[in-house]
Design a protein around this motif. Structure first.
Motif, PDB file in Angstrom:
ATOM      1  N   CYS A 157       0.830  -1.136   0.121  1.00 48.80           N
ATOM      2  CA  CYS A 157       0.133  -0.127   0.028  1.00 48.80           C
ATOM      3  C   CYS A 157       0.747   1.269   0.016  1.00 48.80           C
TER       4      CYS A 157
ATOM      5  N   SER B 101      -5.248   3.778  -0.961  1.00 46.77           N
ATOM      6  CA  SER B 101      -6.143   3.056   0.124  1.00 46.77           C
ATOM      7  C   SER B 101      -7.295   4.179   0.365  1.00 46.77           C
TER       8      SER B 101
ATOM      9  N   GLY C   5      -4.579  -2.192   4.412  1.00 44.68           N
ATOM     10  CA  GLY C   5      -3.299  -2.059   3.518  1.00 44.68           C
ATOM     11  C   GLY C   5      -2.160  -2.892   4.247  1.00 44.68           C
TER      12      GLY C   5
END
Length: 227
Positions: A65, A71, A83
């Motif tokens: 992430c 995200s 994440g």
């Protein structure tokens, strides 16, 4: 954590402070941010095959992430986001980004090849520009497909890079020996994913300058698969 994992974690920790300076990482330009939001809606949104929950409230796993820019877009769209990233400083920035936006999300430090999410299963697994860093990408792809619920979706945004490193500095020692060092072509990635999924499609992205903050001349694409 073995020596190689520690070395990779340290590399991305060192990159964290300047990571969002790249247009497609920080998504600071409204045009770039809007382009990614639109793509995520098409990949993750109403067309999802999972009947489990409404399309605007999916369980999404964002693998690798980074600082949490994608995200954040997913959380803004109403999805429940987890994440995972190997670099603690990346995860710290992701947590701060979502906290500052007043949006909920869960962020974990861990190996993308074996995400530390226990027995959790997801409606969508998203991964962007990560598979080239993996020592065994085929095993990771099988692991990821197995983390999806029936009808779930695997979204891989990848490419064949002109250079393997994404931060302008040399990657960790021995990176040239990685199976997909420098990235992976759409054809090769599709061949690796196909045995684990029911269907897949490739969307070319090289010509989408708004996604990258300007024109690019390498191969970039999204692989979208359903299990």
């Amino acid at each position: 954590m073995n020596d190689r994992t520690a070395e990779i974690s340290a590399y991305w920790d060192a990159a964290a402070a300047a990571f969002d300076d790249e247009p497609d990482h920080g998504l600071r330009a409204e045009r770039t941010r809007a382009a990614w939001a639109a793509r995520l809606r098409s990949w993750v949104g109403a067309e999802t095959a999972s009947p489990r929950v409404p399309a605007d409230a999916l369980e999404v796993l964002d693998i690798g992430c980074g600082t949490g820019s994608l995200s954040l877009l997913l959380a803004e769209a109403g999805h429940r986001v987890t994440g995972v990233d190997l670099a603690p400083r990346m995860v710290e920035q992701a947590r701060a980004k979502l906290r500052d936006a007043g949006l909920p999300a869960r962020f974990l430090v861990g190996d993308a090849s074996r995400p530390p999410t226990g027995v959790d299963r997801f409606d969508v697994l998203l991964c962007r520009h990560l598979v080239w860093t993996l020592p065994d990408p085929h095993a990771a792809l099988r692991e990821w497909a197995g983390m999806l619920r029936p009808g779930g979706r695997l979204v891989l945004v990848e490419g064949r890079w002109r250079e393997a490193g994404q931060t302008g500095t040399p990657y960790v020692a021995g990176a040239a020996s990685l199976p997909w060092s420098g990235g992976v072509t759409a054809e090769e990635l599709a061949a690796a994913v196909r045995p684990s999924v029911a269907s897949l499609r490739i969307e070319p992205l090289s010509g989408e300058a708004d996604l990258w903050g300007g024109p690019v001349d390498d191969e970039r694409y999204a692989l979208v698969a359903e299990v």
